[in-house]
Structures are given as C-alpha cells and as structure tokens.
Write an enzyme that holds these catalytic residues in place. Sequence first.
Site, PDB file in Angstrom:
ATOM      1  N   THR A 148      46.427  27.939  42.544  1.00 45.26           N
ATOM      2  CA  THR A 148      46.996  27.455  41.281  1.00 45.26           C
ATOM      3  C   THR A 148      48.133  28.356  40.803  1.00 45.26           C
ATOM      4  O   THR A 148      48.867  27.972  39.898  1.00 45.26           O
ATOM      5  CB  THR A 148      45.934  27.354  40.163  1.00 45.26           C
ATOM      6  OG1 THR A 148      45.329  28.638  39.961  1.00 45.26           O
ATOM      7  CG2 THR A 148      44.863  26.335  40.508  1.00 45.26           C
ATOM      8  N   ARG A 154      46.637  21.344  30.269  1.00 45.89           N
ATOM      9  CA  ARG A 154      46.222  21.946  29.006  1.00 45.89           C
ATOM     10  C   ARG A 154      47.137  21.478  27.884  1.00 45.89           C
ATOM     11  O   ARG A 154      48.269  21.079  28.093  1.00 45.89           O
ATOM     12  CB  ARG A 154      46.181  23.472  29.112  1.00 45.89           C
ATOM     13  CG  ARG A 154      44.962  23.937  29.898  1.00 45.89           C
ATOM     14  CD  ARG A 154      44.865  25.431  30.024  1.00 45.89           C
ATOM     15  NE  ARG A 154      45.711  25.935  31.087  1.00 45.89           N
ATOM     16  CZ  ARG A 154      45.621  27.186  31.552  1.00 45.89           C
ATOM     17  NH1 ARG A 154      44.742  28.028  31.035  1.00 45.89           N
ATOM     18  NH2 ARG A 154      46.410  27.588  32.524  1.00 45.89           N
ATOM     19  N   ASN A 169      32.439  39.645  45.962  1.00 44.82           N
ATOM     20  CA  ASN A 169      33.303  40.446  46.832  1.00 44.82           C
ATOM     21  C   ASN A 169      34.022  41.543  46.064  1.00 44.82           C
ATOM     22  O   ASN A 169      34.163  42.681  46.544  1.00 44.82           O
ATOM     23  CB  ASN A 169      34.327  39.546  47.528  1.00 44.82           C
ATOM     24  CG  ASN A 169      33.712  38.679  48.614  1.00 44.82           C
ATOM     25  OD1 ASN A 169      32.663  39.016  49.164  1.00 44.82           O
ATOM     26  ND2 ASN A 169      34.346  37.558  48.921  1.00 44.82           N
ATOM     27  N   LYS A 200      32.546  48.854  43.807  1.00 48.82           N
ATOM     28  CA  LYS A 200      31.507  49.830  44.154  1.00 48.82           C
ATOM     29  C   LYS A 200      31.987  50.759  45.268  1.00 48.82           C
ATOM     30  O   LYS A 200      31.814  51.983  45.205  1.00 48.82           O
ATOM     31  CB  LYS A 200      30.240  49.081  44.559  1.00 48.82           C
ATOM     32  CG  LYS A 200      29.051  49.973  44.917  1.00 48.82           C
ATOM     33  CD  LYS A 200      27.812  49.123  45.117  1.00 48.82           C
ATOM     34  CE  LYS A 200      26.629  49.984  45.556  1.00 48.82           C
ATOM     35  NZ  LYS A 200      26.754  50.409  46.976  1.00 48.82           N
ATOM     36  N   TYR A 244      33.154  24.891  36.121  1.00 50.45           N
ATOM     37  CA  TYR A 244      33.899  26.032  35.569  1.00 50.45           C
ATOM     38  C   TYR A 244      33.000  26.861  34.649  1.00 50.45           C
ATOM     39  O   TYR A 244      32.917  28.089  34.784  1.00 50.45           O
ATOM     40  CB  TYR A 244      35.115  25.524  34.809  1.00 50.45           C
ATOM     41  CG  TYR A 244      36.001  26.606  34.248  1.00 50.45           C
ATOM     42  CD1 TYR A 244      36.708  27.461  35.095  1.00 50.45           C
ATOM     43  CD2 TYR A 244      36.153  26.771  32.872  1.00 50.45           C
ATOM     44  CE1 TYR A 244      37.540  28.454  34.582  1.00 50.45           C
ATOM     45  CE2 TYR A 244      36.979  27.751  32.345  1.00 50.45           C
ATOM     46  CZ  TYR A 244      37.675  28.592  33.210  1.00 50.45           C
ATOM     47  OH  TYR A 244      38.493  29.576  32.688  1.00 50.45           O
ATOM     48  N   GLY A 269      49.271  33.946  38.780  1.00 51.85           N
ATOM     49  CA  GLY A 269      48.948  32.990  37.734  1.00 51.85           C
ATOM     50  C   GLY A 269      49.581  33.371  36.410  1.00 51.85           C
ATOM     51  O   GLY A 269      50.276  34.391  36.290  1.00 51.85           O
ATOM     52  N   PHE A 270      49.321  32.567  35.409  1.00 47.54           N
ATOM     53  CA  PHE A 270      49.878  32.772  34.074  1.00 47.54           C
ATOM     54  C   PHE A 270      49.490  34.141  33.504  1.00 47.54           C
ATOM     55  O   PHE A 270      50.330  35.013  33.280  1.00 47.54           O
ATOM     56  CB  PHE A 270      49.415  31.617  33.179  1.00 47.54           C
ATOM     57  CG  PHE A 270      49.571  31.836  31.708  1.00 47.54           C
ATOM     58  CD1 PHE A 270      50.779  32.235  31.160  1.00 47.54           C
ATOM     59  CD2 PHE A 270      48.495  31.627  30.846  1.00 47.54           C
ATOM     60  CE1 PHE A 270      50.913  32.434  29.787  1.00 47.54           C
ATOM     61  CE2 PHE A 270      48.622  31.805  29.485  1.00 47.54           C
ATOM     62  CZ  PHE A 270      49.831  32.220  28.955  1.00 47.54           C
ATOM     63  N   LYS A 299      33.074  28.766  43.897  1.00 47.24           N
ATOM     64  CA  LYS A 299      33.095  29.859  44.880  1.00 47.24           C
ATOM     65  C   LYS A 299      33.846  31.086  44.364  1.00 47.24           C
ATOM     66  O   LYS A 299      33.417  32.217  44.593  1.00 47.24           O
ATOM     67  CB  LYS A 299      33.724  29.376  46.192  1.00 47.24           C
ATOM     68  CG  LYS A 299      32.810  28.495  47.025  1.00 47.24           C
ATOM     69  CD  LYS A 299      33.530  27.885  48.218  1.00 47.24           C
ATOM     70  CE  LYS A 299      33.866  28.910  49.271  1.00 47.24           C
ATOM     71  NZ  LYS A 299      34.464  28.272  50.482  1.00 47.24           N
ATOM     72  N   ASP A 339      46.634  37.008  45.424  1.00 43.69           N
ATOM     73  CA  ASP A 339      46.573  35.597  45.049  1.00 43.69           C
ATOM     74  C   ASP A 339      46.639  34.770  46.316  1.00 43.69           C
ATOM     75  O   ASP A 339      47.244  35.195  47.311  1.00 43.69           O
ATOM     76  CB  ASP A 339      47.754  35.232  44.128  1.00 43.69           C
ATOM     77  CG  ASP A 339      47.441  34.072  43.190  1.00 43.69           C
ATOM     78  OD1 ASP A 339      47.139  32.974  43.705  1.00 43.69           O
ATOM     79  OD2 ASP A 339      47.521  34.252  41.964  1.00 43.69           O
TER      80      ASP A 339
END
Length: 329
Positions: A37, A188, A101, A107, A147, A12-13, A93, A33
């Site tokens: 997106t 955006r 996850n 951990k 979001y 991503g960006f 999700k 990834d």
Amino acid sequence: MAETVLITGAAGFLGSHLSDRFIKEGFKVIGMDNFITGDSKNIKHLDSNPNFSFIEHDVTEFVHVDGPVDYILHFASPASPIDYLKIPIQTLKVGSLGTHNLLGLAKAKNARILIASTSEVYGDPLVHPQTEEYYGNVNTIGPRGVYDEAKRFQESITMAYHRFHGLETRIVRIFNTYGPRMRLNDGRVIPAFMGQALRGEDLTVFGDGSQTRSFCYVDDQVEGIFRLLFSDYSSPVNIGNPHEISIRDFAEEIIKLTGTNQKVIYKDLPKDDPMQRQPDITLAKELLGWEPKVGRAEGMRITFDYFKNLTEEELYKSEHKDFSKHIKY
C-alpha cells in the site's frame, strides 16, 4: 555515533513522515516496505540522504537487518477499509506474523520497539470518548474484523514479549490522521472528499452523516509518537485530536474550503462502521506533555494544497491499488 531506527511501512503515509522526523533528529533510518500500500514517491526525497537506507521486504517473512538497531517502529499494515477488505489475509498476517517477526528482531538486537495500533481496537464504541481502559466493542467475524483483530492481537503479543522477555515495548493507538502523502483513492474520508471536490463530483456521505470523527494533523501525530517512544510507558496510549465533528458537517467544511459547488449525496452505511470516534487524550497530556497544536482549518488547507498539486493522471485515477502481485495466501 548516531543511533539507528528501523521503520516498517516507511513508504506509507505515516511511515514516510516518521522517517523524515527521525532523520531530522539525527538518527540513521532504515526504511522497510513491500509497497503493498506504500508508494516509493513518498520517500523519493530521501534517496540521496546518507542517513537513510531502504530494504524492500515483506515483514510477514523472516526479517533480518545487518548491524545494530536501537529502535523499531512497526507501521507496516494496510490502514484504509478499501485496502484491508481487498487483502484481508495479508492484513491479518502483517498484524500477527509481521509483529511476531519484528518482536523477535527487537529481542535479538536488544532494541526498543513501538507498535502502531489503532482506534479501531475500540470497534463501534459504547463509551465516549474512548479511554485506554475501554476494552472495545468489536465484531470479530465482520468484514472490518480482519483489521480490528489484527491490531488487537498485535497489542496482545507485544505485551506478552514485554512481560515474558522483558522487552522494551511501546504501543500507540492512532486515531484518524491526515496530511500530505495520503493516497487520494485509498477510500478514507478526507482524500475521498477532497478528490471528489477537485474532480467536480458530489461528495459521498455514508449513512445519514451523523457519525463522528476526530482528525489529527500528521505533524501532531508524529510528535506524539516520537514522545511516546522515548517515554517509560509500556501500555497503550491514545494519540489523536479530540475535536469531534460529524461527517455531514465535515462535508460542508470541505465544500467551503475547496470553493466548489457540489452537493452532498448519501449512500448506505457500511457494516460495522463506527458511529463515534473521539480520543480521550488525558493520558498523553499527563504522560507525554502532548496535545495537538494544528487546528483543523490550518491542517486541511495544507492537505488540500497537496492534493491540488497532484497530476491530472493521479487526480482522475479511479481504480484502486492493484494488490495482485503481492498476494501470498
């Protein structure tokens, strides 16, 4: 021996710029990834770098990484309204199951984890500028809630792991960030305005343009995130540029920057679109010795040069990203 950092959303960006920074600092970087997106071209230049490896994986499924991991940066998530309104369940999700996850992986590996939160946790704020102590004004059932609430839950479960398991956690609340490698059609305001200017189209402003935003150049954002990771502070920290501008004035800036002759046209404001967005960065200054260095004029020139060099096909590609192959409800 070099330490290892896992960066989710690496294509991503922001994830790709973070990958560059950590490699430059001498870390081994594992990028992860699923390209929902992200774009492989953002990390293409790292293909032959011996300190970079890549795993194509959806973090909402169990995450396994061989060998030691010292740090995890969780940046996997849709970040533009066009994306998360089209894939609302995946957005929820990745903020919930995906974060769970990765906290579990941190951990297991005894790793420090930094979570990418957002200024959207403040919703349409009633406090201005927004400090980390402000609890926000969010419509939980509105279209943007998928979001906003994913990120708010993300912060909550991260602090639960910190308090219950003693996990080393960091939380960055990212305000509007821009620069090269943004997707031109992600909806955006900066890529939207620049794409319209380059195509000779009128610039579209939603509402009357009086709403404000504060834009932080990507190098400044990455510097703030880097410093936060290596701080001793576990509560959220705002990282953004406090120089505020109205969208109407910003549209005029873009027209001047691009040397185009477009008009500004106005359309209805989307539901729950925040009217003000400005970070209070007092904490970042005191805690990290950080504040943005790149002015908007300089950063916008660099970003515009990047968009100018896109291919004709990329510039005129009007349809948005196809998510169909990623949908797993």
